[in-house]
Design an enzyme around this catalytic site. Structure first.
Site, PDB file in Angstrom:
ATOM      1  N   CYS A 291      58.469  33.448  33.530  1.00  0.00           N
ATOM      2  CA  CYS A 291      59.391  33.559  34.654  1.00  0.00           C
ATOM      3  C   CYS A 291      59.391  34.948  35.274  1.00  0.00           C
ATOM      4  CB  CYS A 291      60.811  33.181  34.239  1.00  0.00           C
ATOM      5  SG  CYS A 291      61.506  34.246  32.959  1.00  0.00           S
TER       6      CYS A 291
ATOM      7  N   SER B 138      60.241  31.546  27.183  1.00  0.00           N
ATOM      8  CA  SER B 138      59.912  31.885  28.566  1.00  0.00           C
ATOM      9  C   SER B 138      59.566  33.370  28.601  1.00  0.00           C
ATOM     10  CB  SER B 138      61.087  31.596  29.501  1.00  0.00           C
ATOM     11  OG  SER B 138      60.751  31.935  30.834  1.00  0.00           O
TER      12      SER B 138
ATOM     13  N   ARG C  68      20.812  47.915  59.237  1.00  0.00           N
ATOM     14  CA  ARG C  68      22.191  47.418  59.123  1.00  0.00           C
ATOM     15  C   ARG C  68      22.593  47.327  57.656  1.00  0.00           C
ATOM     16  NH1 ARG C  68      23.446  44.362  64.070  1.00  0.00           N
ATOM     17  NH2 ARG C  68      21.571  44.092  65.319  1.00  0.00           N
TER      18      ARG C  68
ATOM     19  N   GLU D 223      60.406  39.025  26.006  1.00  0.00           N
ATOM     20  CA  GLU D 223      60.188  40.181  26.881  1.00  0.00           C
ATOM     21  C   GLU D 223      60.136  41.489  26.103  1.00  0.00           C
ATOM     22  OE1 GLU D 223      63.572  40.440  29.577  1.00  0.00           O
ATOM     23  OE2 GLU D 223      64.761  39.305  28.137  1.00  0.00           O
TER      24      GLU D 223
ATOM     25  N   MET E 191      30.865  49.636  57.337  1.00  0.00           N
ATOM     26  CA  MET E 191      29.718  50.495  57.057  1.00  0.00           C
ATOM     27  C   MET E 191      28.872  50.622  58.317  1.00  0.00           C
ATOM     28  SD  MET E 191      28.897  49.284  53.157  1.00  0.00           S
ATOM     29  CE  MET E 191      28.941  47.551  53.553  1.00  0.00           C
TER      30      MET E 191
ATOM     31  N   ARG F 138      69.584  31.983  32.412  1.00  0.00           N
ATOM     32  CA  ARG F 138      69.585  33.183  31.565  1.00  0.00           C
ATOM     33  C   ARG F 138      70.994  33.747  31.525  1.00  0.00           C
ATOM     34  NH1 ARG F 138      66.147  38.341  33.383  1.00  0.00           N
ATOM     35  NH2 ARG F 138      67.912  38.600  34.799  1.00  0.00           N
TER      36      ARG F 138
ATOM     37  N   LYS G  67      24.493  39.592  54.434  1.00  0.00           N
ATOM     38  CA  LYS G  67      23.648  39.569  55.621  1.00  0.00           C
ATOM     39  C   LYS G  67      22.203  39.232  55.253  1.00  0.00           C
ATOM     40  CE  LYS G  67      24.265  42.988  58.437  1.00  0.00           C
ATOM     41  NZ  LYS G  67      25.053  42.394  59.515  1.00  0.00           N
TER      42      LYS G  67
ATOM     43  N   GLY H  29      32.449  45.837  59.968  1.00  0.00           N
ATOM     44  CA  GLY H  29      32.722  47.104  60.640  1.00  0.00           C
ATOM     45  C   GLY H  29      32.967  48.283  59.722  1.00  0.00           C
TER      46      GLY H  29
ATOM     47  N   GLY I 195      59.237  36.856  29.895  1.00  0.00           N
ATOM     48  CA  GLY I 195      59.718  37.752  30.945  1.00  0.00           C
ATOM     49  C   GLY I 195      58.709  38.880  31.091  1.00  0.00           C
ATOM     50  N   THR I 196      57.669  38.628  31.864  1.00  0.00           N
ATOM     51  CA  THR I 196      56.536  39.553  31.889  1.00  0.00           C
ATOM     52  C   THR I 196      56.841  40.863  32.606  1.00  0.00           C
ATOM     53  OG1 THR I 196      55.669  38.322  33.789  1.00  0.00           O
ATOM     54  CG2 THR I 196      54.763  37.793  31.615  1.00  0.00           C
ATOM     55  N   ASN I 197      57.930  40.917  33.382  1.00  0.00           N
ATOM     56  CA  ASN I 197      58.295  42.209  33.978  1.00  0.00           C
ATOM     57  C   ASN I 197      58.654  43.213  32.883  1.00  0.00           C
ATOM     58  OD1 ASN I 197      58.023  40.852  36.387  1.00  0.00           O
ATOM     59  ND2 ASN I 197      60.214  40.711  36.800  1.00  0.00           N
ATOM     60  N   ASP I 198      59.610  42.843  32.022  1.00  0.00           N
ATOM     61  CA  ASP I 198      60.012  43.749  30.945  1.00  0.00           C
ATOM     62  C   ASP I 198      58.941  43.843  29.866  1.00  0.00           C
ATOM     63  OD1 ASP I 198      62.388  44.961  31.657  1.00  0.00           O
ATOM     64  OD2 ASP I 198      63.630  43.302  30.977  1.00  0.00           O
TER      65      ASP I 198
ATOM     66  N   HIS J 255      63.998  46.463  41.736  1.00  0.00           N
ATOM     67  CA  HIS J 255      65.139  45.639  42.134  1.00  0.00           C
ATOM     68  C   HIS J 255      64.981  45.143  43.559  1.00  0.00           C
ATOM     69  CE1 HIS J 255      69.213  45.015  43.857  1.00  0.00           C
ATOM     70  NE2 HIS J 255      69.451  44.450  42.682  1.00  0.00           N
TER      71      HIS J 255
ATOM     72  N   TYR K 251      54.418  25.849  32.201  1.00  0.00           N
ATOM     73  CA  TYR K 251      54.836  26.067  33.591  1.00  0.00           C
ATOM     74  C   TYR K 251      54.838  27.550  33.911  1.00  0.00           C
ATOM     75  CZ  TYR K 251      59.462  27.470  31.807  1.00  0.00           C
ATOM     76  OH  TYR K 251      60.483  28.128  31.165  1.00  0.00           O
TER      77      TYR K 251
ATOM     78  N   ARG L 145      69.235  33.779  37.240  1.00  0.00           N
ATOM     79  CA  ARG L 145      69.788  35.060  36.792  1.00  0.00           C
ATOM     80  C   ARG L 145      71.279  35.079  37.100  1.00  0.00           C
ATOM     81  NH1 ARG L 145      64.587  37.318  39.816  1.00  0.00           N
ATOM     82  NH2 ARG L 145      65.470  35.784  41.226  1.00  0.00           N
TER      83      ARG L 145
ATOM     84  N   ARG M  94      27.685  34.293  58.710  1.00  0.00           N
ATOM     85  CA  ARG M  94      28.465  34.487  57.494  1.00  0.00           C
ATOM     86  C   ARG M  94      29.711  33.625  57.600  1.00  0.00           C
ATOM     87  NH1 ARG M  94      30.007  40.766  58.914  1.00  0.00           N
ATOM     88  NH2 ARG M  94      31.209  40.367  60.798  1.00  0.00           N
TER      89      ARG M  94
END
Length: 877
Positions: free
Chosen positions: A836, A769, A102, A750, A113, A623, A32, A111, A771-774, A461, A856, A567, A345
Site C-alpha cells: 500500500c 500489507s 547522422r 514497514e 544529438m 489502518r 536509425k 533532436g 508499507g514501502t514508504n517507511d 506529505h 494486490y 489512513r 521509426r
C-alpha cells in the site's frame, strides 16, 4: 569479423536492395541504422550508406576520443561500396559524392544529438556540383555545410552564421533564404569562411576525408552533450552503449523546384486519428523543416507542387505501417521528382493517441489485444486522467521540481493554508506555495488547484496527500526560497508575490510564470476497451488508498477492487473534529479523554459507513491511527492561543503540553502501534466505529468487508496485544453493532525487523500489507522529507538507479519484501499479502510485486488505471 581478420566489425552497409543488418539490431545499429537496413531489405528507395555501431561509439569514448583499430579501414571500404551504388566518388572533383552524417541511438532521442549534411563539398568539388545541379544549389549547399560543421564540429556560435544570413537577406532585399541568388550565396560563403578563420584561427577544412572524420567524432561526442544527457534522464533511458553513426549518400531536397523535404506521421500523433499527418518544404533541406526557418506546408497540399507525390507517400505509409505494425515517424526527400526515404521509426505519441492507436490497430487486424496492452506506456494514462497544458501554448518556465502528483494547475499564489481557504472562499483559484506541508495544511491543500513545495520528495506529505486528492503537485523545488512573512518567494531570478498567477505541471515538474491554457481530460470508449483487455490478463488485484467516501467512489469509477489503505488520521483534520481530537490529546485524565473520544466515534463511524458503502462487496483495509499526536496540535503561538481560549486553558498550559508531546525524531518515536499501546482507548474507539459502521451497512444491504491493520509493528508481541484486545471485544461489538461478517486483523510490514521476523508475525497476522514508504525510509536510513536534493544528486551521479521512494529498490528493500512474503506464507498458508506504499502505482515496482506473487497492489485513486495496465503487462511479460 571483417575482411577475414579478427578485427571487430564496426560498420554495416546498406544500399541497392541489400543490407548487412536488419531491423532487429537496434542495440548495435541504433534505431536509425537498423530501420534504414530494414527498409533497404524491403526494397524501399533508400540512399546507400553505412552505419558505424554503437559499440564503436562506446570504444571511442572509453579511449579518450581515439578511433578503435580497424575503423578507418572499414569506413574506407564502406565508402567505396556507397560510391559504387551512387556512381560518384567521395572527394572526386569531377563527380563528387556528398554524404550526411547522422546520429541514431537504440532508443529514439529526436533532436538531442548532432547531424551534418553535405560533407565532401569543398572549393575543389563545388564546380562539379554546380554543373550537375546549378550554381545556386551548389552555393546553397556549401553555405549549409560550413554553417553546420562550424556549429557542430568547430564549436562556433550558431548566431554568428545566422547574423550573416540575415544581413545577406537585408542586403538583397528578400525575406526568405530561398530568394537569395547564386551570387548572394557565393558572397555569404566567403563571409562564412571568414567567420571560421576568425573564430578558429584556421581555414575551413577543404579535405573531404578530414570533414568526415571530424563529423563522425562530433556525433560520437554528442552522446554526452547536455541536452542528450538531460533527455535520457527525463525519459529514464539507461544502459545504452552510445549512439550509432549513419554515413549516407546525400539526396537533395534543395536542388530544384521539383525537389522537397518533409517529416510525416502515418497517423496523427496527438489524437491517434488515422490520417496522414505532416509537413513539407519545397526546395529545402531537412533541417529547414525542423528549425522553423520557413513555414512548412501541410502534407495534404504536396500534390499542388509535386503532382502525384501524395499518392506515392500514402502508398509508402501503408507499406511501412503494415510492416512495422505501428505508427511511423518518417523523413523523406524528393530530388528532382524522385522520392527517397531517409528514416522511419515508431512515432512518439500522446497518451490519448497511444490508447486510440492501440485499440484501432486491433480492430484493423494489425496487432493482437495482448500487443495493444503491451504497447501503451502505463504512465501515459496520466494524460487521460488529469488536465494538461495546451502543448501549442508558449511556456515561460522559471524552474523545475519533482513531478509529485500529475495534472496541470493555474492559480494565484498564496503562502499559507489559511490564505488558500480564504482566497478560495472569495472565488479565487489558488496555488499553495509552501516550504513543506504538514497535516495542519489539509484544508488549504484541499481547496488549492495546485501545490508547490521547496522541500520534500516523491513520498513527502505534500506528494502523498496531493496524489490521493488528485491535486496537481510539484515538490522539492530546491531553488525556491519562500519568505512567508513578506508574502513572496524567489525562484532563480524571478520574484513572485502573493496574488501573482503561476502554473504548475505535476507531470513534468515544470513551474511556469503566468496563466497557461489547459486541456481537460476525457475518458473514451477506447480507454474502456483497453482496460477490459488489461483486466482480463492481469493476476494482481488493484486496490486504492482512499480516506474518504469521495475518494473511494472515484477509485471505484477507475476500477479499484477495494481499499488497501484507509489512513484514519486524515479523518481528524476537518473543522468539525479537530477540536475534539485536540481535547482528547490534551486531556490530563481518563474521564476527559473518554469524553472527547465519545465525540469522535460518530464522526469516525459515519466516515466508515460512507467508505464501506462506496466499496460495497470489496475489502477495506483500515489502518488505525499512525502519526505521532503532536502533528494534530498547533505549533504557532497564534493558533495555540486560539486553542487555549476554546478549551478554557492558559496559553502556557497548551505550550507545555505541546512541548511534552514533541519528539526529536517523531517518525521513529511514539507513533503507530506504540501510540496505541500508550493510549489503547484511541484504537478501541476506532475498532468500535468500524464494527458499528459495518453493522449499519449490513442492515442497509451493503456488504462491508473490513480489515483492521495495525501499523508500525516491529515485534510480534505488539501485534498479539492488539489482536487479543480486538478479539476480546469482538463479541460485544458484533452484538451492539449488528455485524455478522468477517473481520480480518493484520499488520503493515514497514519496519525492517518485521520483514525479517515475518514467520512469527504471520502466526498472529491474517494479512500483510507492505508499507514501502517507511520500509524504504528505514531500510536506506533516509528521511523521505529531508533528502530529496541528495537523492537527485545520487541519481545524477549513478549511485542510485532511481529515486527509491518513487521506484522500489528491488535489490535491498525488494529482498525484504520477498523474504517476508515467502516466510509469512510458509508460516500461514493462504496469507493475503499486498502493498500500500506509493510504489503501488509505479509500473516498474508493480512488475516486481507481480514476480513476488503478491495478491494486490494499492495506490492513489488516479493511479488505479495505471496500475491495472502495468499489472497486465507484468502478467504478459
Amino acid at each position: 569479423m571483417a575482411n577475414g581478420t579478427t578485427t571487430t566489425r564496426w560498420t554495416y552497409g546498406f544500399g541497392a536492395g541489400k543490407a548487412d543488418g536488419d531491423g532487429k539490431q537496434k542495440a548495435l545499429l541504433g534505431g536509425k541504422g537498423a530501420n534504414l537496413a530494414e527498409m533497404t531489405r524491403l526494397g524501399i528507395p533508400v540512399p546507400p550508406g553505412l552505419t558505424i555501431t554503437t559499440e564503436c561509439c562506446a570504444a571511442y569514448l572509453a579511449h579518450g576520443g581515439k578511433w578503435p583499430a580497424g575503423l578507418r579501414a572499414q569506413l574506407g571500404e564502406g565508402l567505396e561500396a556507397i560510391e559504387r551504388v551512387a556512381e560518384r566518388k567521395f572527394g572526386d572533383p569531377d563527380a563528387p559524392l556528398l554524404v550526411s552524417v547522422r546520429s541514431g541511438a537504440a532508443v529514439s532521442m529526436p533532436g538531442m544529438m548532432d547531424t551534418i549534411l553535405n560533407l565532401g563539398l569543398c572549393d575543389e568539388t563545388l564546380p562539379a556540383l554546380a554543373r550537375s545541379g546549378g550554381e545556386r544549389f551548389a552555393w546553397d549547399s556549401y553555405r549549409r555545410l560550413i554553417q553546420m560543421l562550424g556549429d557542430v564540429v568547430l564549436g562556433i556560435r550558431h548566431v554568428l552564421f545566422e547574423g550573416e544570413l540575415e544581413r545577406a537577406k537585408r542586403t538583397a532585399g528578400v525575406k526568405h533564404d530561398t530568394e537569395l541568388s547564386a551570387s548572394d550565396l557565393e558572397a555569404l560563403v566567403t563571409r562564412y569562411k571568414d567567420i571560421v578563420l576568425e573564430e578558429c584561427g584556421r581555414p575551413f577544412p577543404q579535405d573531404p576525408h578530414e570533414q568526415l572524420r571530424l563529423a563522425v567524432n562530433a556525433v560520437f561526442s554528442s552522446w554526452g552533450n547536455e541536452r542528450a544527457v538531460t533527455y535520457r534522464k527525463l525519459n529514464d533511458i539507461r544502459g545504452l552503449a552510445g549512439t550509432a553513426v549513419t554515413v549516407q549518400a546525400m539526396v537533395f531536397g534543395n536542388m530544384s523546384d521539383t525537389s522537397a523535404t518533409g517529416v510525416c506521421f502515418t497517423r496523427d500523433p496527438s489524437t491517434g486519428e488515422n490520417v496522414f499527418y505532416g509537413e513539407f518544404l519545397r526546395n529545402a533541406q531537412g533541417e529547414d523543416v525542423v528549425a522553423g526557418i520557413r513555414t512548412p506546408l501541410p502534407i495534404a497540399e504536396i500534390n499542388s507542387v509535386l503532382p502525384g507525390m501524395l499518392e506515392e507517400l500514402l502508398a509508402m505509409k501503408a507499406r511501412l505501417e503494415g510492416h512495422y505494425r505501428d505508427v511511423q515517424d518518417i523523413e523523406f526527400t524528393v530530388e528532382n521528382g524522385r522520392l527517397w526515404m531517409l528514416q522511419t521509426r515508431s512515432g512518439k505519441r500522446t497518451g490519448v493517441a497511444a490508447v486510440r492507436l492501440a485499440v484501432e490497430m486491433v480492430d484493423e487486424g494489425l496487432i493482437t489485444e495482448e500487443e495493444a496492452v503491451m504497447r501503451v506506456d502505463p504512465r501515459a494514462l496520466d494524460q487521460l486522467l488529469h488536465p494538461t497544458f495546451d502543448p501549442s501554448a508558449k511556456r515561460n518556465t522559471i524552474g523545475r521540481g519533482l513531478p509529485a502528483s500529475p495534472g496541470a494547475a493555474c492559480g494565484q499564489v498564496v503562502f499559507t493554508a489559511a490564505d488558500a481557504e480564504e482566497w478560495t472562499a472569495r472565488g479565487h483559484e489558488v496555488i499553495l506555495v509552501r516550504t513543506e506541508t504538514s497535516p495542519e495544511d489539509i484544508g488549504g491543500m484541499h481547496v488549492a488547484k495546485g501545490i508547490l513545495t521547496a522541500r520534500g520528495g516523491m513520498t513527502s506529505h505534500a506528494a502523498v496527500v496531493a496524489r490521493g486528492m488528485g491535486t496537481c503537485c510539484v515538490a522539492g523545488c530546491n531553488d525556491l526560497a519562500i519568505d512567508e512573512t513578506a508574502g513572496s518567494c524567489t525562484l532563480g531570478e524571478t520574484t513572485i508575490v502573493e496574488g501573482d498567477w503561476l502554473s504548475v505541471d505535476g507531470s513534468s515538474g515544470e513551474i511556469i510564470l503566468g496563466r497557461m491554457p489547459r486541456v481537460e481530460p476525457e475518458l473514451t470508449a477506447d480507454f474502456a476497451r483497453l482496460m477490459e483487455w488489461a483486466d482480463a490478463r492481469r493476476k494482481l488485484r488493484i486496490r486504492t488508498n482512499a480516506d474518504s467516501p469521495d475518494d473511494a467512489t472515484r477509485a471505484r469509477s477507475f476500477g479499484a477492487q477495494g481499499i488497501g489503505l484507509c489512513r484514519t488520521e486524515h479523518m481528524f483534520f476537518g473543522e468539525d473534529r479537530i477540536a475534539a481530537m485536540r481535547r482528547m490529546i490534551l486531556a490530563d485524565n481518563d474521564r476527559q479523554r473518554a469524553a472527547a473520544l465519545e465525540e469522535l466515534i460518530p464522526l469516525q463511524r459515519d466516515d466508515f459507513v460512507g467508505i464501506f458503502t462506496a466499496m460495497d462487496g470489496y475489502p477495506v483495509t483500515v489502518r488505525l491511527l499512525d502519526p505521532p499526536l503532536h502533528e494534530f496540535l498547533p505549533h504557532e503561538e497564534v493558533q495555540q492561543d486560539a486553542l487555549a481560549r476554546s478549551l478554557g486553558w492558559s496559553l502556557a498550559d497548551v505550550k507545555t503540553r505541546v512541548a511534552e508531546l514533541s519528539e526529536m525524531n517523531p517518525m521513529l518515536g511514539i507513533r503507530g502501534c506504540r501510540l496505541g499501546l500508550r493510549l489503547p482507548e484511541i484504537y478501541d474507539m476506532q475498532v468500535r466505529a468500524i464494527f458499528e459502521a459495518a453493522g449499519r451497512c449490513e442492515q442497509a444491504g451493503v456488504k462491508a468487508l473490513p480489515e483492521i491493520m495495525i501499523p508500525l509493528v516491529g515485534a510480534v508481541k505488539e501485534l498479539a496485544f492488539f489482536r487479543d484486545r480486538i478479539r476480546g471485544q469482538e463479541a460485544a461489538l458484533r452484538k451492539s453493532g449488528g455485524f455478522t461478517g468477517k473481520v480480518l486483523v493484520g499488520t503493515m510490514i514497514e519496519v525492517p525487523r518485521a520483514a525479517l521476523t515475518a514467520a512469527e508475525i504471520a502466526e498472529v497476522a491474517e494479512f500483510f500489507s507492505f508499507g514501502t514508504n517507511d520500509l524504504t525510509q528505514m531500510g536506506f536510513g533516509l528521511s523521505r522529507d529531508d533528502t530529496g536534493a541528495m537523492i537527485s544528486y545520487y541519481v545524477d551521479k549513478g549511485i542510485y538507479d532511481a529515486d527509491p521512494f518513487a521506484t522500489l529498490d528491488t535489490v535491498g528493500i525488494g529482498r525484504l519484501v520477498r523474504v517476508a512474503t515467502n516466510e509469512g506464507r510458509e508460516a500461514r498458508e493462504g496469507l493475503k499479502v499486498g502493498i500500500c506504499g506509493e510504489h503501488g502505482g509505479d509500473p516498474a515496482s508493480i512488475k516486481f510485486f507481480a514476480e513476488c506473487g503478491l495478491d494486490y497492489v494499492s495506490c492513489s485513486p488516479f493511479r488505479v488505471p495505471i496500475a491495472r495496465l502495468a499489472a497486465a503487462q507484468a502478467a504478459l511479460g
